[in-house]
Scaffold this active site. Structure first.
Site, PDB file in Angstrom:
ATOM      1  N   TRP A 195       0.871  -1.262  -0.094  1.00  0.00           N
ATOM      2  CA  TRP A 195      -0.196   0.185  -0.026  1.00  0.00           C
ATOM      3  C   TRP A 195       0.928   1.346   0.200  1.00  0.00           C
ATOM      4  CZ3 TRP A 195      -2.735  -1.831   5.030  1.00  0.00           C
ATOM      5  CH2 TRP A 195      -1.925  -1.748   6.035  1.00  0.00           C
ATOM      6  N   LEU A 196       0.453   2.097  -0.735  1.00  0.00           N
ATOM      7  CA  LEU A 196       1.323   3.431  -0.789  1.00  0.00           C
ATOM      8  C   LEU A 196       0.893   4.226   0.193  1.00  0.00           C
ATOM      9  CD1 LEU A 196       1.166   3.912  -4.605  1.00  0.00           C
ATOM     10  CD2 LEU A 196       2.723   2.742  -3.334  1.00  0.00           C
ATOM     11  N   ARG A 199      -2.586   5.995   0.661  1.00  0.00           N
ATOM     12  CA  ARG A 199      -3.752   5.404   0.643  1.00  0.00           C
ATOM     13  C   ARG A 199      -4.252   5.112   2.317  1.00  0.00           C
ATOM     14  NH1 ARG A 199      -4.255   2.511  -3.990  1.00  0.00           N
ATOM     15  NH2 ARG A 199      -6.305   2.195  -3.537  1.00  0.00           N
ATOM     16  N   ASP A 292       2.479  -4.270 -14.169  1.00  0.00           N
ATOM     17  CA  ASP A 292       1.379  -3.514 -13.506  1.00  0.00           C
ATOM     18  C   ASP A 292       0.748  -2.950 -14.765  1.00  0.00           C
ATOM     19  OD1 ASP A 292       2.534  -1.048 -14.513  1.00  0.00           O
ATOM     20  OD2 ASP A 292       3.843  -1.295 -12.758  1.00  0.00           O
TER      21      ASP A 292
END
Length: 492
Positions: A195-196, A199, A292
């Protein structure tokens, strides 16, 4: 049509010929990606792989659902809308909830009451017994390798959980957060939680760590639940509304939740599979590389490790998966559909905007084209800045093209015409340095920090130019009508 769980949605898709069962043995290693990619590009059905096979040729115990949201129409169905165009009504509801207007009178106030009543009556319903806990694996029985987790691309480092809804809660929040973060498989009970930092899940985790630096952080990951809840997790829901509540609004019935067995988080009661566990303080691992949604393999970085302490599931669960790659892929299709939700949200803040488009070729969000009713010099630049700052979803949009309302933003021929005839490259290009950029954007000079470009392709007003401005050529309506009347006689 409303769907109480994933199986309900699958049944409806199959009834309408929008889901295909694949009985042939197919491997999650590369083969599912190859098949799903071909079907998505052909705008084909959702896929249920009934016999996924392990590397040794034996069968996994669970089928794999893929390409579920492979067309905008299926996204609309999942959100309870009759068509993609109807998604704008959902956007209008969200726009109102984000910034409710005071009623203009008693009549207006009463007209809004049904909506408000519906929203607040959609508080989740917590149950004690749930299908998602019919089977429980604990301790040494926890084995993620028994799930048919997809290995999408040849140079991916390991299998990847792609459609997991991660459930978190901050230390000072009643509202739970739902987010979709990819998770690399690194052990029978270990996943890397990518998770960035901006977020919701990461923010909840950071707040918890500040107050409880030595305490494991509880997390749950939901694999396969009703479409309204899945899509609620990727929709710009106002901070005052939980994704579970929004899902209930879409579905027309309260979201049924159940408390996890090992922590206080609540998960959809009719989910297919739930992973319960914790993130231990300071436990991280090197994640990637993975292919991605940009069409490239991304660089590696360290992220927290999610230790799975328990797996609960329904009888005969379905594993929900996807792949991400060069557009079109499922995220790009979701972007096309959710584009219709974004338009009313932007128009609420900027009424001069007439349309907004995220071209799928722009990797879902990296480029936007906006049309507007221009009212003064510099107006286009204001709209650019507004789009970049108003919704978190567009914080990473690198390019914004602004055109007048006589240009169809969804037609590249018209957009390119406006860019090449209404722009001066020096005067009408806005460059912004050192702004937040997607971590996956390897083109930026620094990871997570890069530039943005705005292109003002609108007609120029006094103050923007001293020259006589060109007038658009238009046909004579009378002549057009006359030729329309004799067109068939001409045989052309």
């Amino acid at each position: 049509m409303k769907y109480k769980d994933l199986r309900d949605f699958i049944a409806m898709l199959e009834q309408q010929g929008k889901l295909k069962r694949v009985a042939h043995p197919i491997s999650p290693y590369l083969e599912m990606t190859e098949i799903a990619d071909r079907v998505l590009r052909a705008e084909g059905p959702a896929l249920l792989f009934e016999n996924p096979i392990k590397p040794d040729g034996t069968r996994y115990g669970y089928p794999v659902l893929a390409n579920l949201f492979g067309t905008p129409e299926r996204v609309a169905m999942g959100m309870g809308a009759d068509s993609v165009s109807k998604l704008r009504e959902i956007g209008q509801t969200l726009a109102y909830l984000k910034e409710p207007e005071p009623p203009k009178g008693i009549k207006d106030a009463f007209s809004k009451l049904p909506l408000l009543k519906d929203i607040w009556s959609m508080a989740p319903n917590v149950v004690k017994n749930a299908p998602c806990q019919e089977i429980v694996w604990e301790g040494e029985d926890v084995d993620l390798y028994q799930l048919p987790i997809q290995h999408c691309w040849p140079e991916d480092v390991a299998p990847l959980v792609t459609w997991g809804l991660t459930v978190t809660r901050g230390p000072h929040k009643k509202r739970q957060n739902l987010g979709i973060y990819r998770q690399q498989l690194i052990g029978k009970n270990k996943l890397i939680m990518r998770w960035l930092s901006h977020r919701g899940g990461a923010l909840d985790y950071q707040e918890f760590r500040k107050l409880n630096p030595d305490t494991p952080y509880p997390v749950a990951v939901v694999l396969g639940c009703d479409p309204a809840t899945i899509l609620g997790a990727v929709t710009p829901v106002p901070d005052t509304l939980s994704e579970y509540q929004f899902a209930g609004l879409l579905r027309g019935s309260r979201t049924e939740l159940v408390k996890c067995i090992g922590n206080d988080l609540q998960v959809p009661a009719r989910a297919e599979i739930v992973l319960e566990g914790v993130i231990h303080p300071n436990e991280t691992a090197l994640e990637g590389p993975y292919g991605d949604h940009t069409g490239y393999y991304n660089e590696q970085d360290y992220f927290p490790v999610f230790t799975v302490e328990r797996i609960t599931m329904r009888e005969n669960p379905i594993y929900h998966s996807t792949y991400t790659g060069k557009p079109p892929d499922e995220p790009a299709v979701l972007g096309v559909a959710l584009n219709e939700v974004f338009v009313p949200l932007l128009q609420k803040q900027f009424p001069e905007i007439t349309d907004f488009y995220l071209p799928p070729e722009g990797c879902s969000y990296r480029m936007a084209v906006v049309s507007m009713k221009k009212q003064y010099a510099g107006h286009a630049k204001r709209v650019m800045m507004g789009c970049w700052s108003f919704l978190r979803q567009f914080m990473y949009t690198k390019f914004i093209i602004v055109v007048d309302d006589d240009v169809n933003v969804r037609d590249w021929k018209e957009v390119i015409w406006a860019v090449t005839t209404r722009m001066d490259p020096v005067r009408d290009t806005v460059l912004v340095e050192n702004t937040p950029i997607d971590y996956l954007d390897f083109a930026s000079p620094v990871s997570g920090l890069g530039g943005k470009m705005g292109l003002d392709a609108t007609n120029k007003w006094p103050g923007e130019t001293d020259r006589e401005w060109g007038r658009v050529i238009k046909k004579d309506p009378a002549v057009t009508a006359k030729i329309d009347g004799i067109w068939e006689e001409l045989g052309l």
